[in-house]
Scaffold this motif. Structure first.
Motif, mmCIF file in Angstrom:
data_model
loop_
_atom_site.group_PDB
_atom_site.id
_atom_site.type_symbol
_atom_site.label_atom_id
_atom_site.label_comp_id
_atom_site.label_asym_id
_atom_site.label_seq_id
_atom_site.Cartn_x
_atom_site.Cartn_y
_atom_site.Cartn_z
ATOM 1 N N ASN A 32 0.752 -1.142 0.101
ATOM 2 C CA ASN A 32 0.107 0.124 -0.066
ATOM 3 C C ASN A 32 1.021 1.283 0.090
ATOM 4 O O ASN A 32 0.663 2.451 -0.630
ATOM 5 C CB ASN A 32 -0.848 0.064 1.210
ATOM 6 C CG ASN A 32 -2.050 -0.845 1.028
ATOM 7 O OD1 ASN A 32 -2.430 -1.383 -0.023
ATOM 8 N ND2 ASN A 32 -2.607 -1.214 2.158
ATOM 9 N N VAL A 33 1.889 1.334 0.798
ATOM 10 C CA VAL A 33 3.018 2.350 0.860
ATOM 11 C C VAL A 33 3.519 2.687 -0.457
ATOM 12 O O VAL A 33 3.509 3.593 -1.110
ATOM 13 C CB VAL A 33 3.804 2.321 1.867
ATOM 14 C CG1 VAL A 33 5.022 3.357 1.735
ATOM 15 C CG2 VAL A 33 3.268 2.305 3.461
ATOM 16 N N GLN A 34 3.918 1.598 -1.236
ATOM 17 C CA GLN A 34 4.451 1.663 -2.420
ATOM 18 C C GLN A 34 3.474 1.968 -3.410
ATOM 19 O O GLN A 34 4.015 2.814 -4.450
ATOM 20 C CB GLN A 34 5.249 0.404 -2.727
ATOM 21 C CG GLN A 34 6.453 0.045 -1.980
ATOM 22 C CD GLN A 34 7.092 -1.171 -2.335
ATOM 23 O OE1 GLN A 34 6.155 -2.227 -2.548
ATOM 24 N NE2 GLN A 34 8.123 -1.274 -2.145
ATOM 25 N N LYS A 35 2.086 1.730 -3.522
ATOM 26 C CA LYS A 35 1.341 2.080 -4.612
ATOM 27 C C LYS A 35 0.587 3.261 -4.275
ATOM 28 O O LYS A 35 0.330 3.967 -5.218
ATOM 29 C CB LYS A 35 0.379 0.950 -4.398
ATOM 30 C CG LYS A 35 -0.559 1.114 -5.506
ATOM 31 C CD LYS A 35 -1.604 -0.193 -5.748
ATOM 32 C CE LYS A 35 -2.648 0.084 -6.872
ATOM 33 N NZ LYS A 35 -3.784 -0.970 -6.890
ATOM 34 N N PHE A 36 0.170 3.723 -2.935
ATOM 35 C CA PHE A 36 -0.832 4.907 -2.673
ATOM 36 C C PHE A 36 0.002 5.820 -1.674
ATOM 37 O O PHE A 36 -0.307 6.821 -1.554
ATOM 38 C CB PHE A 36 -1.916 4.267 -1.698
ATOM 39 C CG PHE A 36 -2.741 3.243 -2.551
ATOM 40 C CD1 PHE A 36 -3.361 3.641 -3.654
ATOM 41 C CD2 PHE A 36 -2.761 1.946 -2.041
ATOM 42 C CE1 PHE A 36 -4.137 2.811 -4.544
ATOM 43 C CE2 PHE A 36 -3.403 1.095 -2.692
ATOM 44 C CZ PHE A 36 -4.210 1.498 -3.884
ATOM 45 N N GLU A 37 1.382 5.514 -1.311
ATOM 46 C CA GLU A 37 2.076 6.604 -0.363
ATOM 47 C C GLU A 37 1.795 6.305 1.015
ATOM 48 O O GLU A 37 2.489 6.696 1.959
ATOM 49 C CB GLU A 37 2.011 8.011 -0.888
ATOM 50 C CG GLU A 37 2.590 8.557 -2.082
ATOM 51 C CD GLU A 37 2.385 9.933 -2.540
ATOM 52 O OE1 GLU A 37 1.659 10.560 -1.704
ATOM 53 O OE2 GLU A 37 3.122 9.944 -3.228
ATOM 54 N N TRP A 38 0.764 5.711 1.527
ATOM 55 C CA TRP A 38 0.463 5.365 2.922
ATOM 56 C C TRP A 38 -0.341 4.219 2.939
ATOM 57 O O TRP A 38 -1.071 3.762 2.199
ATOM 58 C CB TRP A 38 0.047 6.487 3.761
ATOM 59 C CG TRP A 38 -1.462 6.966 3.117
ATOM 60 C CD1 TRP A 38 -2.539 6.460 3.590
ATOM 61 C CD2 TRP A 38 -1.610 7.633 2.241
ATOM 62 N NE1 TRP A 38 -3.815 6.917 2.834
ATOM 63 C CE2 TRP A 38 -3.001 7.928 1.985
ATOM 64 C CE3 TRP A 38 -0.968 8.932 1.485
ATOM 65 C CZ2 TRP A 38 -3.781 8.728 1.201
ATOM 66 C CZ3 TRP A 38 -1.457 9.460 0.519
ATOM 67 C CH2 TRP A 38 -2.857 9.696 0.328
#
Length: 173
Positions: A32-38
């Protein structure tokens, strides 16, 4: 405002040699962090007390503080956190009137001594806390805020645990 030139020591930026041991939920946070930033982590209410939600990854991706919200339905808190997480320049003392219709939300800096009690997965992700957290504080139906009413529907994490009224939020401190 928090220091923008911070050093990130998260599990994305550094290989701590244990990546093969990450659980599925940890892998989901990283994805999620890699895809959405958080990512938004939720802790459901149970017989011990109310639930809470918090972000992981804003410090890594945006250089901004992580956000936490307490005492409401998980879906409501997660929605509010996702709306606020998109914004830059979030800081202690701000209010945001455009997240929940008719109710302003307030941001308060979290005292780091609370981190272990509430933000375990963020501690795992960053490995070297403290990283900055802001509590997203909501008013009651009459517009009263916890620092005015003394309500414990949500914790007062801007206070040190020794200054907080004893109750459901302090039992693990």
């Amino acid at each position: 405002m928090f220091e923008a030139s911070r050093i990130c020591r998260c599990v994305i930026c550094h290989d701590y040699g244990d990546r093969q041991d990450y659980e599925a939920t940890d892998q989901d946070v990283i994805g999620n962090v890699q895809k959405f930033e958080w990512s938004v982590t939720g802790v459901a209410a149970d017989e011990q007390g109310p639930g809470w939600s918090y972000t992981i990854g804003r410090w890594h991706s945006r250089g901004g503080p992580e956000l936490a919200m307490f005492g409401l339905d998980l879906r409501v808190m997660q929605s509010c956190l996702n709306i606020l997480a998109k914004r830059d320049g979030l800081a202690d003392g701000q209010s945001h009137d455009d997240v929940v219709n008719g109710y302003p939300l307030y941001l308060r800096a979290v005292e780091p001594t609370w981190y272990r009690a509430f933000f375990g997965q963020a501690i795992w992700f960053y490995r070297h806390p403290p990283i900055p957290f802001l509590e997203v504080v909501w008013p009651d139906r009459n517009g009263g805020l916890p620092w005015d009413t003394g309500s414990l529907a949500q914790p007062h994490l801007w206070l040190a645990p020794t200054e907080h009224v004893q109750g459901v939020w302090t039992q693990d401190i």
